[in-house]
Design an enzyme around this catalytic site. Structure first.
Site, PDB file in Angstrom:
ATOM      1  N   GLU A 424      -5.279   2.197 -10.731  1.00 48.06           N
ATOM      2  CA  GLU A 424      -4.079   3.000 -11.481  1.00 48.06           C
ATOM      3  C   GLU A 424      -4.544   4.643 -11.497  1.00 48.06           C
ATOM      4  O   GLU A 424      -4.284   5.579 -12.234  1.00 48.06           O
ATOM      5  CB  GLU A 424      -4.616   2.943 -13.347  1.00 48.06           C
ATOM      6  CG  GLU A 424      -4.039   2.845 -14.651  1.00 48.06           C
ATOM      7  CD  GLU A 424      -2.290   2.946 -13.932  1.00 48.06           C
ATOM      8  OE1 GLU A 424      -1.969   1.101 -13.335  1.00 48.06           O
ATOM      9  OE2 GLU A 424      -1.352   3.364 -13.521  1.00 48.06           O
TER      10      GLU A 424
HETATM   11  C1  LIG Z   1      -7.312  -5.921  -8.673  1.00 46.57           C
HETATM   12  C2  LIG Z   1      -6.252  -4.825  -7.599  1.00 46.57           C
HETATM   13  C3  LIG Z   1      -4.903  -4.679  -9.095  1.00 46.57           C
HETATM   14  C4  LIG Z   1      -3.919  -3.438  -9.022  1.00 46.57           C
HETATM   15  N1  LIG Z   1      -2.247  -3.986  -9.797  1.00 46.57           N
HETATM   16  C5  LIG Z   1      -2.291  -3.260  -9.587  1.00 46.57           C
HETATM   17  C6  LIG Z   1      -0.551  -3.585 -10.226  1.00 46.57           C
HETATM   18  O1  LIG Z   1      -0.842  -4.433 -11.285  1.00 46.57           O
HETATM   19  N2  LIG Z   1       0.231  -2.415  -9.566  1.00 46.57           N
HETATM   20  C7  LIG Z   1       0.170  -2.007  -9.088  1.00 46.57           C
HETATM   21  O2  LIG Z   1       1.634  -1.562  -8.880  1.00 46.57           O
HETATM   22  N3  LIG Z   1      -0.956  -1.823  -7.684  1.00 46.57           N
HETATM   23  C8  LIG Z   1      -1.439  -2.759  -8.097  1.00 46.57           C
HETATM   24  N4  LIG Z   1      -3.340  -2.100  -7.333  1.00 46.57           N
HETATM   25  C9  LIG Z   1      -3.054  -1.030  -6.565  1.00 46.57           C
HETATM   26  C10 LIG Z   1      -3.726   0.124  -6.564  1.00 46.57           C
HETATM   27  O3  LIG Z   1      -2.917   0.970  -7.709  1.00 46.57           O
HETATM   28  C11 LIG Z   1      -3.478   1.002  -5.750  1.00 46.57           C
HETATM   29  O4  LIG Z   1      -4.804  -0.052  -4.581  1.00 46.57           O
HETATM   30  C12 LIG Z   1      -4.138   2.317  -5.783  1.00 46.57           C
HETATM   31  O5  LIG Z   1      -3.568   2.972  -5.827  1.00 46.57           O
HETATM   32  C13 LIG Z   1      -4.741   2.854  -4.594  1.00 46.57           C
HETATM   33  O6  LIG Z   1      -3.783   2.194  -3.259  1.00 46.57           O
HETATM   34  P1  LIG Z   1      -3.721   2.249  -1.892  1.00 46.57           P
HETATM   35  O7  LIG Z   1      -5.229   0.720  -2.297  1.00 46.57           O
HETATM   36  O8  LIG Z   1      -3.339   1.697  -1.031  1.00 46.57           O
HETATM   37  O9  LIG Z   1      -5.154   2.767  -1.555  1.00 46.57           O
HETATM   38  P2  LIG Z   1      -4.743   4.328  -0.355  1.00 46.57           P
HETATM   39  O10 LIG Z   1      -3.844   4.981  -1.041  1.00 46.57           O
HETATM   40  O11 LIG Z   1      -4.873   4.143   0.334  1.00 46.57           O
HETATM   41  O12 LIG Z   1      -6.458   5.524  -0.196  1.00 46.57           O
HETATM   42  C14 LIG Z   1      -7.482   4.721   0.307  1.00 46.57           C
HETATM   43  C15 LIG Z   1      -8.174   6.363  -0.310  1.00 46.57           C
HETATM   44  O13 LIG Z   1      -7.964   7.835   0.132  1.00 46.57           O
HETATM   45  C16 LIG Z   1      -8.014   8.216  -1.180  1.00 46.57           C
HETATM   46  N5  LIG Z   1      -6.705   9.147  -0.601  1.00 46.57           N
HETATM   47  C17 LIG Z   1      -5.099   8.850  -1.032  1.00 46.57           C
HETATM   48  N6  LIG Z   1      -4.205   9.275  -0.423  1.00 46.57           N
HETATM   49  C18 LIG Z   1      -5.075  10.666  -0.685  1.00 46.57           C
HETATM   50  C19 LIG Z   1      -4.696  11.783  -1.670  1.00 46.57           C
HETATM   51  N7  LIG Z   1      -3.730  12.652  -1.543  1.00 46.57           N
HETATM   52  N8  LIG Z   1      -5.617  13.196  -1.352  1.00 46.57           N
HETATM   53  C20 LIG Z   1      -6.863  12.696  -1.259  1.00 46.57           C
HETATM   54  N9  LIG Z   1      -7.365  11.279  -1.654  1.00 46.57           N
HETATM   55  C21 LIG Z   1      -6.220  10.541  -0.714  1.00 46.57           C
HETATM   56  C22 LIG Z   1      -8.025   7.693  -2.108  1.00 46.57           C
HETATM   57  O14 LIG Z   1      -8.372   8.714  -3.748  1.00 46.57           O
HETATM   58  C23 LIG Z   1      -9.036   6.472  -1.433  1.00 46.57           C
HETATM   59  O15 LIG Z   1     -10.465   7.117  -1.514  1.00 46.57           O
HETATM   60  C24 LIG Z   1      -4.010  -3.204  -7.716  1.00 46.57           C
HETATM   61  C25 LIG Z   1      -4.861  -2.819  -6.931  1.00 46.57           C
HETATM   62  C26 LIG Z   1      -6.083  -4.530  -7.150  1.00 46.57           C
HETATM   63  C27 LIG Z   1      -6.975  -4.022  -5.593  1.00 46.57           C
END
Ligand SMILES: Cc1cc2nc3c(=O)[nH]c(=O)nc-3n(C[C@H](O)[C@H](O)[C@H](O)COP(=O)(O)OP(=O)(O)OC[C@H]3O[C@@H](n4cnc5c(N)ncnc54)[C@H](O)[C@@H]3O)c2cc1C
Length: 564
Positions: A424
């Site tokens: 989220e």
């Molecule tokens: C168990 C689980 C349930 C989930 N449920 C849903 C769901 O129902 N629907 C859905 O759509 N998604 C869902 N998600 C996805 C979740 O919302 C994403 O994992 C989350 O938004 C982070 O994206 P990412 O994993 O690609 O991490 P990344 O975006 O790759 O981030 C990696 C790190 O980099 C940092 N970062 C990234 N961009 C920036 C920036 N611009 N500036 C500074 N720091 C940055 C982040 O804070 C993080 O620390 C779920 C994830 C999990 C693990």
């Protein structure tokens, strides 16, 4: 120890701290009388304690599995979900025209807190549904509303949110899922979504996916994204589940925790969907769902903090070790007392912030309250979940070696809650939202909150001079840093300190709400407030010093330095 819903704390916050009387005084929520609130909280607590809490271990020990393309949920989860649906807890704040109860978000927040403490992995399902209901109420056309809302509110069908793709996580604008017009008002949706919570189940008749995808003329980035309703079964002429849509669960993720919640990789292969909101207006529509879910996820952290605290407290009252004095149990040791007091004081602070945010949402017909709700949402999300993680982690420590042994359940809280700081919108993204978008007003919303905190301190000076002075001074230091922050034109200077700034704001808000508790004359709450204000609140000084360093010396550390 069996989980007991924290009705007393929730009721105390509503009656004495977060100003729920202003919500009950509105025409819209006139039915939320004290008797009605008591009845709601009591009924919800009964279900949470007796029906949901016993499912918590089932979800962990018997995770949801994918069998021949069908998701089989953990034992008992179907009954638990039915109890939630039949109690009306999914549509508590939904429009009564569609079968909802039309109750304030403050009450929904209280019930979500109790359900999360009882069984987080199951509670994630109704939380997703609540967000979808709100998004449809605000953005869907009448036909979609009439078809989907009554079924979602009754719990016959449930809802998911589909944003994330392998290359599009925090950067939602990078998504590649496509939508092609079918020429009959519907669209063909294709693409892969990952991490979809409750992407399928074996207990609702239908699963309704809200999917972000790009139309052929959609520009790159978030401005070219549209939102679609894509049901697992396409409703027939009578509104019953009909033909199977061309979408499927490819696999379920193996996770650190939250095993009872099936986290799905979804494949959409020309699946039939219908537009929700205007073409290319998908992000605005999805933001309704995301804002709902952000407060909801913050509250998940608080619920887990409560469960972990109750567990640790019971253990500390029972376990005898060393010359503890008093009862002889480890609760008598100063360091164990420190851990438990910190857990309790922080849970109270995080809960107060979330409930204050919900009150602001309920009053947000007024633009000033709307601005407050927007400002508090990232704080409620990030501090609520950080608190859940910290409290669950301390819960393991209080248990000593038994905390590391799965049978006690202490470790499950720590594993389950960890994701709440990630999904989220990660807590880093929440903090960036706070110091950038939520300060586009030049800091007005922050300043209005600080005025209120200082007024609260002034009112407390006569009875609690030392505590009041500490909170007032903290608010002033926070005001100075807020003014410094809003004066920074280079966003990196704000982003470098965004996380410590958000935490400092939460710390100061926590001081304000603890002071309000002390003012009621409740002596136990006054002792906890003293502990918080004297020992936890000073953390804001270090955090704000960090913020005022800006980006310079941080970004001076190069990626090469980090690998050296
Ligand atoms: C168990 C689980 C349930 C989930 N449920 C849903 C769901 O129902 N629907 C859905 O759509 N998604 C869902 N998600 C996805 C979740 O919302 C994403 O994992 C989350 O938004 C982070 O994206 P990412 O994993 O690609 O991490 P990344 O975006 O790759 O981030 C990696 C790190 O980099 C940092 N970062 C990234 N961009 C920036 C920036 N611009 N500036 C500074 N720091 C940055 C982040 O804070 C993080 O620390 C779920 C994830 C999990 C693990």
């Amino acid at each position: 120890m069996a989980y007991q819903s924290p009705i007393n704390d929730l009721r105390f916050l509503m009656d004495h701290v977060v100003g729920f009387d202003a919500v009950a005084a509105t025409d819209r929520y006139a039915e939320a009388t004290p008797d009605m609130v008591d009845a709601i909280l009591t009924e919800a607590a009964k279900m949470c304690d007796a029906v949901l809490a016993p499912l918590q271990r089932n979800g962990d020990l018997h995770p949801a599995v994918l069998e021949n393309g069908v998701v089989r949920t953990s034992p008992g989860f179907a009954d638990g979900y039915r109890a939630i649906a039949e109690g009306g807890w999914i549509g508590m704040s939904a429009d009564p025209e569609n079968g909802g109860m039309g109750l304030p978000m403050t009450l929904t927040t209280a019930v979500n807190d109790m359900m999360s403490g009882a069984c987080l992995s199951l509670q994630l399902n109704p939380l997703m549904c609540q967000g979808q209901i709100e998004a449809l109420e605000h953005h869907a056309n009448d036909a979609i509303k009439a078809l989907y809302l009554p079924k979602l509110i009754s719990g016959e069908w449930c809802g998911t949110m589909n944003l994330t793709e392998p290359q599009a996580g925090s950067d939602v604008g990078a998504l590649r899922s496509k939508a092609e017009p079918n020429g009959d008002g519907s669209y063909a949706i294709s693409g892969q979504k990952i991490y979809i919570s409750w992407g399928d189940n074996d207990f609702t008749e239908n699963v309704c996916h809200l999917v972000l995808a790009r139309l052929p003329d959609g520009v790159p980035g978030t401005k070219g994204i549209s939102l679609f309703m894509v049901p697992k079964f396409i409703p027939d002429g009578d509104g019953n589940p009909g033909e199977r849509n061309s979408l499927r669960v490819v696999s379920l993720e193996h996770k650190l925790g939250l095993h009872g919640s099936p986290t799905a990789v979804m494949e959409y292969d020309g699946a039939t969907g219908w537009l929700v909101g205007p073409e290319h207006g998908g992000m605005a529509a999805m933001f309704t769902m995301m804002n709902n879910a952000r407060l909801g996820v913050g509250v998940q952290g608080i619920g887990v903090a409560e469960g972990a605290y109750q567990h640790a407290l019971a253990y500390a009252q029972d376990r005898k070790q060393g010359r503890a004095g008093g009862t002889g149990a480890i609760i008598e040791h100063a360091d164990v007392r420190r851990m438990l007091a910190t857990m309790k004081a922080d849970t109270y602070a995080a809960r107060a912030i979330a409930m204050a945010c919900a009150v602001a949402i309920d009053l947000s017909d007024d633009p000033a309250w709307q601005a407050r709700a927007a400002f508090l949402t990232p704080i409620a999300k990030a501090f609520g979940t950080d608190t859940g993680i910290a409290v669950a982690e301390s819960g393991v420590q209080v248990h000593g070696g038994m905390g590391f042994i799965e049978e006690t359940g202490a470790a499950q809280y720590a594993r389950d809650v960890r994701v709440t700081a990630i999904y989220e919108g990660t807590n880093g993204i929440q903090a960036m939202d706070l110091v950038a978008r939520k300060m586009m007003d030049g800091g007005d919303a922050a300043s209005a909150l600080l005025d209120e905190i200082e007024a609260g301190s002034e009112a407390a000076k006569a009875t609690h001079p030392a505590l009041a002075e500490a909170v007032w001074q903290a608010a002033e230091t926070l005001r100075e840093t807020t003014e410094w922050l809003t004066a920074q034109d280079d966003l990196n200077d704000r982003f470098a300190g965004a996380v410590p700034y958000l935490r400092a704001f939460a710390r100061v808000l926590g001081g304000h709400y603890h002071l309000a508790a002390a003012m009621t004359g409740d002596t136990a709450r006054a002792r906890l407030a003293t502990f918080y204000i004297e020992r936890l609140l000073p953390e804001h000084i270090g955090l704000l010093a960090h913020v005022r360093q800006g980006a310079g010396t941080l970004l001076a550390i190069t990626p090469d330095d980090l690998v050296a």
